[in-house]
Design a protein around this motif. Structure first.
Motif, PDB file in Angstrom:
ATOM      1  N   ILE A 146      -9.532   4.367   1.003  1.00 19.54           N
ATOM      2  CA  ILE A 146      -8.980   3.008   0.981  1.00 19.54           C
ATOM      3  C   ILE A 146     -10.068   2.070   1.487  1.00 19.54           C
ATOM      4  O   ILE A 146     -10.286   1.924   2.690  1.00 19.54           O
ATOM      5  CB  ILE A 146      -7.725   2.906   1.873  1.00 19.54           C
ATOM      6  CG1 ILE A 146      -6.682   3.930   1.435  1.00 19.54           C
ATOM      7  CG2 ILE A 146      -7.144   1.486   1.793  1.00 19.54           C
ATOM      8  CD1 ILE A 146      -5.448   3.955   2.315  1.00 19.54           C
ATOM      9  N   ASN A 168      -9.710  -3.433  -1.490  1.00 19.95           N
ATOM     10  CA  ASN A 168      -8.266  -3.629  -1.409  1.00 19.95           C
ATOM     11  C   ASN A 168      -7.912  -5.037  -0.949  1.00 19.95           C
ATOM     12  O   ASN A 168      -6.924  -5.608  -1.400  1.00 19.95           O
ATOM     13  CB  ASN A 168      -7.643  -2.588  -0.476  1.00 19.95           C
ATOM     14  CG  ASN A 168      -7.444  -1.247  -1.144  1.00 19.95           C
ATOM     15  OD1 ASN A 168      -6.432  -1.006  -1.797  1.00 19.95           O
ATOM     16  ND2 ASN A 168      -8.425  -0.366  -1.002  1.00 19.95           N
ATOM     17  N   GLU A 218      -8.331  -7.196  -3.984  1.00 22.84           N
ATOM     18  CA  GLU A 218      -7.272  -6.942  -4.962  1.00 22.84           C
ATOM     19  C   GLU A 218      -5.953  -7.579  -4.536  1.00 22.84           C
ATOM     20  O   GLU A 218      -5.212  -8.118  -5.365  1.00 22.84           O
ATOM     21  CB  GLU A 218      -7.072  -5.436  -5.145  1.00 22.84           C
ATOM     22  CG  GLU A 218      -6.001  -5.078  -6.150  1.00 22.84           C
ATOM     23  CD  GLU A 218      -5.812  -3.575  -6.295  1.00 22.84           C
ATOM     24  OE1 GLU A 218      -4.743  -3.174  -6.787  1.00 22.84           O
ATOM     25  OE2 GLU A 218      -6.720  -2.821  -5.919  1.00 22.84           O
ATOM     26  N   LEU A 248       0.836  -1.198   0.000  1.00 25.98           N
ATOM     27  CA  LEU A 248       0.000   0.000   0.000  1.00 25.98           C
ATOM     28  C   LEU A 248       0.875   1.254   0.000  1.00 25.98           C
ATOM     29  O   LEU A 248       0.554   2.246  -0.672  1.00 25.98           O
ATOM     30  CB  LEU A 248      -0.925   0.012   1.223  1.00 25.98           C
ATOM     31  CG  LEU A 248      -2.046  -1.031   1.238  1.00 25.98           C
ATOM     32  CD1 LEU A 248      -2.792  -0.986   2.563  1.00 25.98           C
ATOM     33  CD2 LEU A 248      -3.018  -0.794   0.076  1.00 25.98           C
ATOM     34  N   ASN A 300       1.978   1.822  -3.413  1.00 22.68           N
ATOM     35  CA  ASN A 300       0.864   2.318  -4.221  1.00 22.68           C
ATOM     36  C   ASN A 300       0.642   3.810  -3.989  1.00 22.68           C
ATOM     37  O   ASN A 300       0.313   4.557  -4.913  1.00 22.68           O
ATOM     38  CB  ASN A 300      -0.411   1.540  -3.910  1.00 22.68           C
ATOM     39  CG  ASN A 300      -0.387   0.128  -4.467  1.00 22.68           C
ATOM     40  OD1 ASN A 300       0.453  -0.220  -5.301  1.00 22.68           O
ATOM     41  ND2 ASN A 300      -1.292  -0.712  -3.991  1.00 22.68           N
TER      42      ASN A 300
END
Length: 227
Positions: free
Chosen positions: A29, A34, A37, A14, A17
Motif C-alpha cells: 500500500i 493511494n 488515487e 481501503l 478495496n
C-alpha cells in the motif's frame, strides 16, 4: 475532528478495496499512489492505514510500505473458533440484558435484509449482516465482550466476506437471522445459542476452504508466469 472523520472514511474505502480484491493479500500500500488515487493528503491516509493495522487487515513494516495482511490458515481457524464462542455468549447475555428497543432494531435489520436481498450489492448486504452481529454484541451490554467481538470481526472481515458470497442464499441470510431474533424475543438463552450455532456451524470450514482455494489459484498463476 475533521481529520479523524476523513481517516475513518479512507479506512473504509481501503477496507472495501481489500475485501473486493482490489488490494490483494501481500500487496504493498504505497502512500503516495493511494493518496493521489483517493484525492487526499498522506497524513489522513497514514492514520487510515493505522486503523486497518489495528484491525489486522494491514501489516506495518519498518521503513517500508505497509502491505495487506496475509494471515495463516491456522490464525484464521483460531479466530473463527473464538468468534463462534463470543457470538454465542453475546446472544445469551443479550437475552437477559437487551432492551426491547434493541431487539426490535435487530428485527428491523433482518426485515431490511429480506426486502433488499435480491437487489442490493453483495458487499452492502454483507456489511448489513455484520452490523446485525455487532448489534447483538452491543446488546450484551458487556463492553469487553463487544470489544473482543469487534476485533475478531475486523480481522476476519475479508475472509468472511469471501466465504459469504460463495454460499449466499435467502435461507442463510434471512431465515437464520430471523431464528436468532425470535430466540432473543423469547428471551431464551438455549434457543439463541442453538440458532447462532446453526447459522455459524460451517463458518470455519467455509472460510478455510475459500482461502485455500484462493491461494491455490494464486500459486498456479505465479507458477504459470515463471514457467
Amino acid at each position: 475532528m475533521k481529520e479523524e472523520i476523513l481517516a475513518a472514511q479512507i479506512a473504509n474505502q481501503l477496507r472495501r478495496n481489500i475485501v473486493l480484491g482490489k488490494l490483494q493479500p501481500g500487496a504493498s500500500i504505497k502512500e503516495r499512489d493511494n493518496a493521489a488515487e483517493l484525492g487526499v493528503s498522506r497524513t489522513p491516509l497514514r492514520e487510515a492505514i493505522r486503523i486497518l493495522a489495528t484491525e489486522g487487515l494491514v501489516e506495518l513494516r519498518p521503513a517500508r510500505s505497509p502491505i495487506v495482511a496475509v494471515p495463516t490458515i491456522q490464525m484464521i481457524s483460531d479466530d473463527v473458533e473464538v468468534l463462534l464462542a463470543v457470538e454465542k455468549l453475546s446472544g445469551e447475555l443479550a437475552c437477559a440484558r437487551a432492551t426491547d428497543a434493541e431487539i426490535a432494531a435487530l428485527a428491523e435489520i433482518v426485515a431490511d435484509m429480506d426486502a433488499r436481498f435480491d437487489t442490493t450489492d453483495a458487499l452492502d448486504m454483507f456489511e448489513t449482516d455484520m452490523g446485525f452481529h455487532r448489534a447483538i454484541a452491543a446488546a450484551s451490554h458487556n463492553a469487553s465482550l463487544a470489544e473482543v467481538h469487534g476485533t475478531l470481526l475486523a480481522r476476519l472481515w475479508r475472509a468472511r466476506y469471501l466465504a459469504a458470497i460463495q454460499k449466499r442464499n435467502r435461507a442463510r441470510v434471512v431465515e437464520h437471522h430471523t431464528a436468532i431474533v425470535s430466540a432473543l424475543q423469547a428471551r431464551d438463552p438455549a434457543l439463541v445459542r442453538d440458532a447462532i450455532q446453526t447459522h455459524l456451524a460451517t463458518l470455519r470450514v467455509d472460510i478455510v476452504n475459500t482461502i485455500e482455494a484462493e491461494r491455490a489459484v494464486a500459486q498456479d498463476s505465479e507458477s504459470a508466469k515463471s514457467a
